[in-house]
Design a protein around this motif. Sequence first.
Motif, mmCIF file in Angstrom:
data_model
loop_
_atom_site.group_PDB
_atom_site.id
_atom_site.type_symbol
_atom_site.label_atom_id
_atom_site.label_comp_id
_atom_site.label_asym_id
_atom_site.label_seq_id
_atom_site.Cartn_x
_atom_site.Cartn_y
_atom_site.Cartn_z
ATOM 1 N N PRO B 35 3.651 -1.448 -10.092
ATOM 2 C CA PRO B 35 4.745 -0.584 -9.651
ATOM 3 C C PRO B 35 4.196 0.658 -8.951
ATOM 4 O O PRO B 35 2.995 0.842 -8.849
ATOM 5 N N ALA B 36 5.075 1.470 -8.428
ATOM 6 C CA ALA B 36 4.670 2.664 -7.699
ATOM 7 C C ALA B 36 3.714 3.498 -8.541
ATOM 8 O O ALA B 36 3.832 3.582 -9.763
ATOM 9 N N PRO B 43 10.222 5.298 -4.026
ATOM 10 C CA PRO B 43 10.164 4.713 -2.683
ATOM 11 C C PRO B 43 11.486 4.058 -2.307
ATOM 12 O O PRO B 43 12.168 3.480 -3.154
ATOM 13 N N LEU B 44 11.818 4.196 -1.037
ATOM 14 C CA LEU B 44 13.039 3.563 -0.570
ATOM 15 C C LEU B 44 12.832 2.063 -0.539
ATOM 16 O O LEU B 44 11.855 1.580 0.016
ATOM 17 N N ARG B 45 13.728 1.360 -1.148
ATOM 18 C CA ARG B 45 13.567 -0.093 -1.143
ATOM 19 C C ARG B 45 14.318 -0.684 0.036
ATOM 20 O O ARG B 45 15.522 -0.539 0.157
ATOM 21 N N LYS B 47 15.905 -3.547 2.353
ATOM 22 C CA LYS B 47 16.660 -4.735 2.002
ATOM 23 C C LYS B 47 15.902 -5.966 2.489
ATOM 24 O O LYS B 47 15.392 -5.984 3.611
ATOM 25 N N ARG B 48 15.817 -6.967 1.650
ATOM 26 C CA ARG B 48 15.153 -8.186 2.086
ATOM 27 C C ARG B 48 16.131 -9.087 2.830
ATOM 28 O O ARG B 48 17.328 -9.070 2.557
ATOM 29 N N ASP B 71 10.592 -9.354 4.292
ATOM 30 C CA ASP B 71 10.663 -7.899 4.259
ATOM 31 C C ASP B 71 10.123 -7.454 5.610
ATOM 32 O O ASP B 71 8.912 -7.459 5.817
ATOM 33 N N GLU B 76 7.931 -12.487 1.804
ATOM 34 C CA GLU B 76 7.825 -12.035 0.424
ATOM 35 C C GLU B 76 7.886 -13.227 -0.522
ATOM 36 O O GLU B 76 7.246 -13.232 -1.563
#
Lengths: 461, 432
Positions: B35-36, B43-45, B47-48, B71, B76
């Motif tokens: 994880p971060a 963090p901005l996620r 959209k996949r 992504d 991904e």
Amino acid sequence: MNRFVGMLLFFAGVVAGLIALSAGFYWVAGWLGWGFNALANAISGTPGVVSPGAISFGASVANIVTLLLVLVMTSGALLTTAERKWSAMMQNRIGANRIKVFGSALGGVPFLAADALKMLTKESVEPRGRTRLLYQLAPALAFAPVFALFAIVPVGMDLDPSQIPGLASRIASGVVQPIGLQIARLDAGLLYLFAISSLAVYGTSLAGWASNNKLALLGGVRASSQMISYEVSLGLSLVGSMIAYRSLQLNEIVVAQGQSVFGGIPAVGILLQPVGFLVFFASAFAETKRAPFDLPEGESEIVGYFIEYSGMKFGLMFLAEFVEVAVLSGILTAVFLGGWHPYLFEGWLQANLSPFWFAAVGAGAFIFKMTLMMWLQFTVRWLLPRFRFDQIQKLCWKILLPAALVNVFVTALVLLLDPSMQLLAVVGAVTIVAIAAITVAVGRAPAPEAGHGAAHVVAGH
Amino acid sequence: MTEGKGVGGIDTRATPGSAGAGLSAPQLGGPAAGPADGELEAPLRGKRMTVNLGPSHPATHGVTRLVVELDGENIEAMKIDIGYLHRGFEKSCENGTWTQVFPYTDRLNYVSSIMNNVGFALGVEKLCRLDIPDRAKYLRVITSEVHRICDHLTLVGAMGMELGAMTVFLYAIEARDLIYDRLAELVGARLTSNYARIGGVARDVPEGWIEKMTKTLDRTRDLVDEIDALLARNRIFIDRTRGTGKVSRELACELGFTGPCLRAAGEPYDIRKAAPYLVYDRLDFDIPVGSNGDNFDRYLMRIEEMRQSDKIIRQCFAQMEPGDIIVRDFRYALPPKPLVYGTIEGLMAHFKLVMEGIKVPAGEVYSYTEAANGELGFYIVSDGGGRPYKLGLRAPGWPMVAGLPYMLKGSLLADLIPTYDSINMIGGEVEQ
């Protein structure tokens, strides 16, 4: 031997045809100018007056018709056939020959009509959920800027209208402005080129965005990033030429390419600016979105930004690519290949031909060089595989852009040292020799196998 | 990776039977990204986007559905959905006599059908403990290797084409078409060439065929050299294929790769050398082995194997001697027509073979041969009757298709194309 003679005759025929076509362009320009003059006189009731404004207006109208509708549209349409035929030549095939007119395939040219008819009569299927306005607008936006680019390309040299057959008795020489085969003589010149060519990205990216399709969207995103990146190197590659010829106007650049450095050698753009030529050629290629830069299309991965277009809407996008090839070949010819200078026997031709026919020969030479450039683009297109998305950006930002920047500074420095362009020609010649030497050396070197040792042969175990 | 996700992080329970269902998530390229780093980072996620490539898509030559989660342009996760070409091969085989299975095997790897014939015939002969005449063995090797060239040409050509180099494809097709013409002269069919029989082969070579085939091989070799010059020295092609679709030797072994894909990863395993069948032990040839297991190596394997196959065929032409092409045992081979029409034994044998089929001794056997894509295995169970009791197939392409999500995770969408091409998925054999 017979084949060789036949080939020579064929080429002579092509050249003669191009010269005749160019003569026709000049003739139309002159006579339409005269026609507008007569019209103006009829309206204002002043018979017999020669008004320069009316004549140059008429000539411009004629140029729009002859250059845009005849030259560019015809070559764009012919390229669809040429693509099939030229690629067939490379691939040991015959190419399109099924349509026969009186038993002759005519080199596949009738396929033009068949293609057009097919495109026009196909059902236009539109996807659900599209953005209606943008979806309809995109093909036009893709097509129009490409077309408009040709406005500043000087196809032929300036000619006094009194030299045109039949007009000598009507217009005294030197009274009106000379007419040239150029639609618009803008002072901004190349800046117009940058402005208009950057508009072309809207068509493709909007097509991708508006058609409510993920693959089209990917294509549109790829197209916009690629075209915006390559605009930078496209622009910078021409700055060297601007500095060398001290003008933005394409016509003046062509005229300047007629002066000679070192006796007989002309100051042609490819000699003075070899790096600029290569960078411009690569960037122009990327702008046309054709292989190896055809990522937005990428027919084997994402099928393309125009996946949801059918019928003539697709045809327009398809045609835009070909027209772009023709137009960029024209610009390449004007800036780097000496435009309408025939170069071969130029002095003799000028001394022995009437100005009208000399101008026609010049314009014919321009179209010939332009065709050569189109052929080169097709050869590359059919030979190379496609880049990957990151590689294409790397090529632009890490290779082409620095090369173009260095070229600008070197050109400026050399011209500062020697304004007569002689030193620049020497530098250019050295660059050409160096590039050729590197190409040959790399071409002869064994295939790169570092770290791979691939396909080494293991005897049985 | 969250619980309940299969290969590539896609929930495979939604479509049972898809590749990698029920497996734990693969460990690729070192430790999985955590994880971060900082606790306070948010963090901005992005959209996949889930893109469906196929079932009808130019990259999937055949029909396969690839569900790719993107992504940006990075893959991904990915799921492969096969079965659009499922014909029930194994079950259909139980309904025909042993001889009637041959046409079904033609449709497995339809680009190199004789190899499937040979593989099946060898399996049945193993069960019958039947030794076939030498000339038949040579003919089987010749036709198999011709089809290996054919298969590899198709792969290299298609790989070039899908990377945008259309010219390469047409050169490959020119060579392949010459080979098809020769096969048509020998076998009668261009695509689904059906040549092997239990106990031998169907026909002897026609007069002058060997000379014509030698000329065809010369032309093919020239074209292969030309293709190699166009691709292997091409900077764009090298950049596109080198380092993409990489699979390590360990992972390749673990996933069950065989054939050129395994050898490209550095494992020198070739059944023609490891367990020679037919006359491969009498022939002098090498097997190419790569080191990186990427697309470029897989491409080089194919090019080199074509040259080796060329060598094998020429040796066979030199070594082959006139003789029988099928066993003279009428329990297995059809008697010649004069015997059928002239003798009661011949007529009976013909009747029994056609109506009841070859009586294969009861038992089970696994026979394996080196097909163009790897190990082609036939698991055959016989109850002593004229029809297979059960037939199982180990398709060479299947493990490679199942390995695609492992090979492609984290790479760009554009890398999917050369990877998918270089494993050479043939719908006919994978989906049976």
